[in-house]
Write an enzyme that holds these catalytic residues in place. Sequence first.
Site, mmCIF file in Angstrom:
data_model
loop_
_atom_site.group_PDB
_atom_site.id
_atom_site.type_symbol
_atom_site.label_atom_id
_atom_site.label_comp_id
_atom_site.label_asym_id
_atom_site.label_seq_id
_atom_site.Cartn_x
_atom_site.Cartn_y
_atom_site.Cartn_z
ATOM 1 N N HIS A 119 -20.316 -0.147 32.014
ATOM 2 C CA HIS A 119 -19.623 -0.315 30.727
ATOM 3 C C HIS A 119 -19.025 -1.727 30.720
ATOM 4 C CE1 HIS A 119 -16.099 0.298 28.053
ATOM 5 N NE2 HIS A 119 -16.742 1.336 27.544
ATOM 6 N N ASP A 193 -15.292 2.954 38.763
ATOM 7 C CA ASP A 193 -14.909 3.227 37.379
ATOM 8 C C ASP A 193 -15.032 4.745 37.190
ATOM 9 O OD1 ASP A 193 -14.846 3.738 34.694
ATOM 10 O OD2 ASP A 193 -16.174 2.088 34.112
ATOM 11 N N GLN A 196 -15.532 8.279 33.187
ATOM 12 C CA GLN A 196 -16.316 9.444 32.749
ATOM 13 C C GLN A 196 -16.456 10.500 33.851
ATOM 14 O OE1 GLN A 196 -17.016 9.874 29.716
ATOM 15 N NE2 GLN A 196 -17.076 7.838 28.813
ATOM 16 N N LYS A 219 -9.230 10.526 27.994
ATOM 17 C CA LYS A 219 -10.526 11.205 28.117
ATOM 18 C C LYS A 219 -10.397 12.519 28.865
ATOM 19 C CE LYS A 219 -13.216 6.896 28.313
ATOM 20 N NZ LYS A 219 -13.688 6.673 26.952
ATOM 21 N N CYS A 357 -20.428 0.295 24.163
ATOM 22 C CA CYS A 357 -19.834 -0.719 25.045
ATOM 23 C C CYS A 357 -20.658 -0.899 26.321
ATOM 24 C CB CYS A 357 -18.376 -0.385 25.395
ATOM 25 S SG CYS A 357 -17.343 -0.152 23.967
HETATM 26 N N1 C6P Z 1 -16.047 4.580 27.090
HETATM 27 C C1 C6P Z 1 -17.232 5.664 25.280
HETATM 28 O O1 C6P Z 1 -17.315 6.131 24.147
HETATM 29 P P1 C6P Z 1 -10.939 2.859 28.040
HETATM 30 O O2 C6P Z 1 -11.414 2.529 26.665
HETATM 31 O O3 C6P Z 1 -10.278 1.689 28.702
HETATM 32 O O4 C6P Z 1 -10.139 4.118 28.102
HETATM 33 O O5 C6P Z 1 -12.255 3.198 28.902
HETATM 34 C C2 C6P Z 1 -13.203 2.201 29.135
HETATM 35 C C3 C6P Z 1 -14.406 2.761 29.798
HETATM 36 C C4 C6P Z 1 -14.736 2.321 31.067
HETATM 37 N N2 C6P Z 1 -15.785 2.812 31.726
HETATM 38 C C5 C6P Z 1 -16.581 3.753 31.197
HETATM 39 C C6 C6P Z 1 -17.720 4.296 31.999
HETATM 40 C C7 C6P Z 1 -16.309 4.243 29.923
HETATM 41 O O6 C6P Z 1 -17.104 5.175 29.403
HETATM 42 C C8 C6P Z 1 -15.211 3.722 29.193
HETATM 43 C C9 C6P Z 1 -14.932 4.166 27.801
HETATM 44 C C10 C6P Z 1 -15.898 5.136 25.757
HETATM 45 O O7 C6P Z 1 -18.197 5.632 26.056
HETATM 46 C C11 C6P Z 1 -15.300 4.178 24.787
HETATM 47 S S1 C6P Z 1 -16.198 2.658 24.683
#
Ligand code: C6P
Length: 400
Positions: A119, A193, A196, A219, A357
Amino acid sequence: MRLEKYRKDFPILKIKINGKRLVYLDSAATSQKPKQVIEAITDYYQNYNANIHRSIHSLGEEATKAYEEARETVAKFINAEKPEEVIFVRNTTEALNVAAFGLRKIVSTGKILLSEMEHHSNLIPWQQLAKINNAKLDFVGFDQDGYLKIEELKQKARNAKVIAITQASNVLGTINPIKEIAEIASDAIIVVDGAQSVPHMPVDVQELDIDILAFSAHKMLGPTGIGVLYAREELLKKMEPFIFGSEMIKEVSFNNASWNDLPYKFEAGTPHIAGAVGFKAAIDYLQKIGMKNIRRHDQEITDYALKKLSKLVNIIGPKKAKDRSGLIAFTMNDVHPHDIAAILNEDGIAIRSGHHCAMPLHTKIGINASARASFYLYNTKQEIDLLVKSLEKVKRVFEK
Ligand code: C6P
């Protein structure tokens, strides 16, 4: 899983969109919140709202206690050795930025190894660090089925200073073998990371033997605006803070400052206290169900959806539910993913469309965008049937 009972805890699942009962299949973007979390936040604002670590009055002490209890809950949830290893930040993105810039002197000009399924939040901070330090950035690919190329990783990990990798891809759905990667690259700093993965499966930082983990509360049933940077204590001690100001200091003069003890060195300014309270309530809720049960449910729903959808759409990522987290990204020949999402929305079904993203990942598989349905503990097989029915409608509309 006592699905019907859990579903009742989520007020939003009762609402209607375009006259149809909401089918929420966008939990990978953000999850819905149970009333237990909403009530915990309201209770904080109504009954003990105060700033923390500053005031000795009763409210200040109560708020401080709740905030630090949240930290302890998070630490236990991921099996961190100490609560001081849990830094509250805004989200996964901020956690990964604090990690990358905190490591800048340690990484120096060394190699930073990422995967091609990252991401943007686990790519751009490292790109920036590589530019600042004149360090080398390298990537491990994934195969046609969406699996990480482990042999390539073995080669490339040899001289890596940092390996930053997602535990579960937000597009492919692939779950990467983090424990195996940490074993292969025992000399590198392993940054995971967990955006997910932590919401969907048991994650134990000691068992995985990783150095850093990043994830977001929103999440995993918690509020937006709070997330976690976990790092081993000895690493956090060596890392530089990234955000400066109040509460992160020990001594300050007009020209200099020294840093506070862990975890406060990394928590400048008034934090998201209500967020921490809500986050604790979310973890308590998840633990009551049990992370193994949540993972089992995700797998069941994903397996069911994979079987039904494979006749209708082009599925991206591994074919087996056991290798995936609870999300399925797909394309439908020439139909634009935004059109798919718009037609599904008419039926009250919320999915995401776009590059999620993860632009380089999409470029790699030769598409600009995909549609994505993502599941959580409140989703049912009946909702998958509604998704399928609505996708059949999309097909009919575009085949005319
Ligand atoms: N992905 C999706 O719809 P944040 O936005 O900081 O809470 O998370 C960022 C992020 C980082 N790594 C991974 C693997 C992610 O999936 C995400 C967030 C969301 O897929 C919003 S773009």
